[in-house]
Structures are given as C-alpha cells and as structure tokens.
Design a protein around this motif. Structure first.
Motif, PDB file in Angstrom:
ATOM      1  N   SER A  38      15.247   0.330   3.750  1.00  0.00           N
ATOM      2  CA  SER A  38      14.740  -1.047   3.831  1.00  0.00           C
ATOM      3  C   SER A  38      15.861  -2.002   4.216  1.00  0.00           C
ATOM      4  O   SER A  38      15.642  -2.971   4.949  1.00  0.00           O
ATOM      5  CB  SER A  38      14.143  -1.472   2.487  1.00  0.00           C
ATOM      6  N   GLN A  42       7.258  -3.309   2.588  1.00  0.00           N
ATOM      7  CA  GLN A  42       6.923  -2.276   1.607  1.00  0.00           C
ATOM      8  C   GLN A  42       5.972  -2.851   0.537  1.00  0.00           C
ATOM      9  O   GLN A  42       5.024  -2.209   0.145  1.00  0.00           O
ATOM     10  CB  GLN A  42       8.225  -1.786   0.965  1.00  0.00           C
ATOM     11  N   ASP A  53       7.824  -0.750   7.054  1.00  0.00           N
ATOM     12  CA  ASP A  53       8.441  -0.161   5.867  1.00  0.00           C
ATOM     13  C   ASP A  53       7.376   0.537   5.021  1.00  0.00           C
ATOM     14  O   ASP A  53       6.641  -0.120   4.295  1.00  0.00           O
ATOM     15  CB  ASP A  53       9.144  -1.259   5.060  1.00  0.00           C
TER      16      ASP A  53
HETATM   17 MG   LIG Z   1      12.574   0.612   0.768  1.00  0.00          MG
END
Ligand SMILES: [Mg+2]
Ligand SMILES: Nc1ncnc2c1ncn2[C@@H]1O[C@H](COP(=O)(O)OP(=O)(O)OP(=O)(O)O)[C@@H](O)[C@H]1O
Lengths: 265, 257
Positions: free
Chosen positions: B46, B82, B158
C-alpha cells in the motif's frame, strides 16, 4: 442498530415491540413517581405541596397568563443567545480545525475561557452591560459558544483521512474537500455540540434569571421564594424541566434527520 | 506492449519515523501494462501504491509518472483503496458522480455515466442506497464504479476484490480485464490471492517484508484474452506455483520452458 441495517419484517416487528415496551415502562415509571409524590405529601412526611396543589396553581398561572409571559421571556433569551453562540461557534470551529495557525492562535483562549463557569461571568456582565437583557443574553451566548466551538473543531480534525484521500484522488481541490467532505463529515459532531450548547444555555439562563431579572421562569421562582410560595416554585421547576426536554428532543430529532447516513452501533 | 515507461520507482524509499516501510524500490511499469503486486502483510504494498497515487511522498528516491515526479494526486490516476473509502453521507450514485462533478460534467451526462458504471458492477438496484446499507463486497464494487467512472489512464487498485465472494470476484476479474483490453489502461493491482495475481497480470511483482522490498518479478507469458480454461492449464499452474514459492518460501524453483 439492527433495525436500520436490515429492514426485514421480523426485526421491524421486534423493534416496534421493544419501542412500545419502552413507552409503557416510561409511562409506568411516571405514574409511579406521581403516586409516590402524592403518598409522601399526603402522609405529611415532607413539607412540600402535593400534585393536586401544583396542578391547581399551574391552572391559575395559566389562567392569568403569567406563566406564558415567563416562558416567553425565558425562551426568547435562550433562543437569541443560543443562535448567536452556535452561529459564531461553527465558523470559528471550522477555522480552527482547518487552519493550523488559526488553531494555534484561538485555542489557548477557548481552553482558558472554557474552564470559567459561565455563571461566574454574571457579575462582570451586570457591571459592564447593565441589568436588562444584554448581560443574560451575553452569558448564554458564551455558554453555547464555548460548548459548540470545541465540538465543531473536534469534528473537523477527526475527519477520516481516507475520505480526504478519496476526494483528492478524484481531483478535489482543498476548497472542494472542505465543502464536500469536511463539512458533511463533521455535521454529527457539530450537532452534538449544539445539543450540549443548548443544554448549558438553558441551565445558565435559569440561573442568570435567579440573580437579576424582571421576568422569566427563574425570576418567578426567585419571587416565590420570598413568599415561601412552594407550589409556584414547583410549577416553574417542572416547566423548566419540560421545556429543556422538549428542546433537547428537537435537537436529537434534527440530528437523526441530518445524519441518517451514519452507521450506528 | 508499448515501449514507454508509465510509472517508475527510482530507489523509492519510505520511512515512518525510524521504521523503514519500503526500501529502495526500483520498478518500471510500462504504459498499458497490467502488473499485480503480491507479498506478505506489511511489506509495503500500500505504501508503494500511495506513492504512485501522490498521497505519500518518498523519504528518498523518487516516483515518476510519464517521466515527471509525482507531486500530488490527480484524476488521471484512479485509486481504489483497501478500505473502500466511500463517502457515507452520499448515496451510491452520488458517490460515483463525485469525480464527474469535479470534472464539470453536466447533470444529465453525469447521471447517465454514473448509472452505466453502477450497472457494470451490478448495483443498479442500490443506486439510491446509502453505503451503510451495503455489504462489504457491494461497497467495494461501488468504490470500483467510482474510480472507473472518471476514466483514469492509470488504475491503482489496493486489494479491490478482497471482500468479494468467489463468483463475483471472478466476474469482476473478467470485467476488469475486458476494460483493460479495450481501453489500454496501466494497472497496478495489489492482491493477496496468488491465483488472481497470475490470472490478471503481464507481470507479478513479489515483495518481501522487514524491510519492505522487491523480492522478484515474474513474467506471465500467457496470452490475452484469458478465460476460465486458462486457469486449468499446466502453464498457469506452473507460474502460479512459482509465485507461490516466491511469496511463501522465498526460494523459487527455476521455471521450465
Ligand atoms: Mg495494504
Ligand atoms: N502512516 C503510517 N505510520 C506508521 N507506520 C506505517 C504507516 N503506514 C504504514 N506503516 C507501516 O509500514 C509498513 C507497510 O505498510 P503497508 O500498508 O504498505 O503494508 P501492506 O503491504 O499494504 O500490508 P497489507 O497487505 O496488510 O495491506 C507496515 O509495517 C505498517 O505498519
């Protein structure tokens, strides 16, 4: 709450049952309280007026219109003071939350003023602003401003970074982020601030009227105190309680309208 | 494959205090390339993506897009986070319209375009629903629609399909490949699912943790369009095993030609 997240038939019915149970319990507790009050005063255990005396006094006060004059002058003060206080708190709170410099400049003052009880300002307000409406409204203004400004500012600084990032990657400028992300995201905090602000405005007002006033619910109680007129004191107290409750409910209702999008647990 | 480099990580390093989240990442993602990134939790996936998005600045080294250092985010780089990052106070449709509105698109066109992408992710019945009424997978699909709608040249994703059930996931994978084949976007796609990584990518970037760094790059020389049959092929299995080993045992066996 499960009722909101899954509007299935069973949960709605269960929710309605739970709600009506609460209503019944609340009503029962109210009736029991009144009966207890009646029994205690009837038996002469305490030197207080009973429910019937209080009801008949309030009927008198309604008949001669006195209570409405008092309610009106009290509400007017709270309303003006609260609108001014909350109205000033929102821009100042946003300013503090959004600009670090503004925060640095303003926060020490707010933190300092916050620890002075608004009632402690009354003597100063009377000396400098006289004894009519101005000092009372000023004290209420101060009380509601201080509670609301902290909440607004907390709301702005606690906006989830992911929302701000999500807006930035979609091409939002700082101004857009402020208007379309920070403002809506902090509305729940602002409304909680209003609720606290209105509560403290109401509390402050009644106390202010006890000290210096020519009308209002606090003033009425203070007058009654001079003549040992307990029923009038009771009527005023109960009226103050009911009005406070109604105002709080209105804010809560507005809050739930404006923040329906929130996930509640 | 086009020859020009779209995203370049140049010794890109990112520290948080004394902690090195990502150490000297060197990676070139070509224009119109589809790369997937796999690696253990906390290896800086990330972090790398946020640097490409312009949300994080490298502590040292640089990240460039089309040869220019990234200085901030922009709508030509779509990001799917995410944590879905939907605006909870807006309905699904308003969420998807958010970026379109910023582009100055007129109400009608905006609405049509938003609905098109909402239908694409199968949320047409929920267009006027608030995010809190959606399941995790539905939220994720809404976030995907929101990113697709602004038509970015680069998609940074993500773990976008992490919360989806197996069937929806396969559907979304095929849709994404379809979009990518048609529109030739550059895609950087993070996943924990080795199968997914191989199925989608031109190249799989394997990362390692402590400190976060590049472990290995594995070419996926399978033809597009890809389909379910391909997942059963020996070649696919072979590549997948190789990625698997790279991620979990860090000792990848040589790939048979
Ligand atoms: Mg991550
Ligand atoms: N803002 C931050 N402050 C401090 N440490 C951070 C921050 N962001 C990330 N880290 C640390 O950097 C490391 C890499 O984080 P990153 O989010 O890039 O991992 P990841 O590979 O995406 O993991 P996952 O697969 O669990 O999402 C982690 O150890 C994390 O604790």
């Amino acid at each position: 709450m499960s009722i909101q997240s899954s509007p299935g038939a069973t949960t709605t019915v269960a929710g309605a049952l739970a709600r009506s149970e609460n209503v019944i319990l609340g009503f029962a507790s109210f009736v029991i309280g009144i009966l207890f009050w009646y029994a205690v005063t009837r038996a002469g255990l305490v030197k207080l007026p009973g429910p019937f005396q209080v009801v008949s006094r309030s009927a008198d006060m309604m008949a001669n219109g006195q209570i409405f004059t008092d309610i009106l002058s009290s509400l007017r003060r709270v309303f003006i003071g609260f609108v001014l206080g909350a109205g000033a708190a929102v821009p100042v709170g946003f300013l503090m939350g959004w600009y670090k410099r503004a925060r640095g400049l303003i926060e020490p003052w707010i933190q300092f003023l916050r620890v002075i009880p608004p009632l402690a300002v009354i003597p100063l307000a009377i000396v400098t602003l006289g004894i009519d409406e101005a000092p009372k409204i000023f004290v209420i203004f101060l009380a509601s401003f201080l509670s609301s400004v902290i909440a607004t500012y907390q709301g702005v600084i606690s906006v989830d970074r992911t929302y701000i990032n999500a807006a930035r990657v979609l091409g939002a400028s700082d101004g857009v982020i402020f208007a379309r992300v920070v403002v809506p995201a902090s509305i729940p905090f602002v409304l909680v601030g209003f609720r606290i602000g209105l509560g403290s405005a109401w509390a402050t007002l009644v106390a202010a009227e006890l000290i210096a006033a020519q009308s209002g619910l606090g003033f009425r109680m203070q007058q009654a105190q001079l003549y040992y007129d307990l029923p009038t004191i009771f009527v005023s107290l109960i009226t103050i309680g009911i009005l406070g409750l109604v105002m709080d409910r209105i804010v809560v209702w507005t809050e739930s309208r404006l923040t329906q999008w929130q996930e509640r647990v | 494959m086009a020859a020009s480099v779209k995203i370049r990580f140049n010794d890109a390093t990112r520290c948080f205090g004394a902690f090195v989240a990502l150490e000297k990442l060197n990676l070139e993602v070509m224009d119109s390339e589809f790369v997937t990134i796999v690696g253990p939790s906390g290896c800086g996936k990330s972090t790398a993506m946020n640097m490409a998005a312009g949300l994080l600045m490298p502590s040292s080294g640089s990240v460039t897009i089309d040869g220019e250092a990234v200085s901030g985010p922009g709508p030509e780089r779509g990001v799917i986070f995410q944590q879905y990052a939907l605006f909870p106070w807006l309905t699904v449709r308003k969420n998807v319209e958010f970026g379109l509105r910023l582009k100055g698109m007129k109400e009608r066109e905006r609405r049509e375009r938003a609905m098109h992408y909402i239908e694409l992710v199968g949320l047409a019945d929920f267009a006027d629903a608030l995010p809190k009424t959606l399941s995790g997978g539905m939220k994720q699909r809404c976030a995907i629609a929101r990113a697709y709608a602004v038509d970015p040249k680069v998609l940074l994703m993500d773990e976008p399909f992490g919360a989806l059930d197996a069937l929806t996931r396969v559907r979304m994978q095929d849709q994404l490949l379809g979009t990518w084949t048609r529109e030739r976007k550059t895609v950087m796609f993070i996943t924990h699912d080795v199968d997914e990584a191989v199925y989608l990518a031109n190249r799989v970037i394997v990362m390692a943790a402590k400190p976060g760094r590049l472990q290995e790059i594995i070419e996926v020389d399978l033809p597009y369009p890809r389909n379910e049959e391909l997942r059963l092929s020996a070649r696919f299995t072979e590549i997948r095993n190789r990625v698997w080993h790279a991620v979990y045992t860090r000792a990848a066996p040589a790939l048979q030609p």
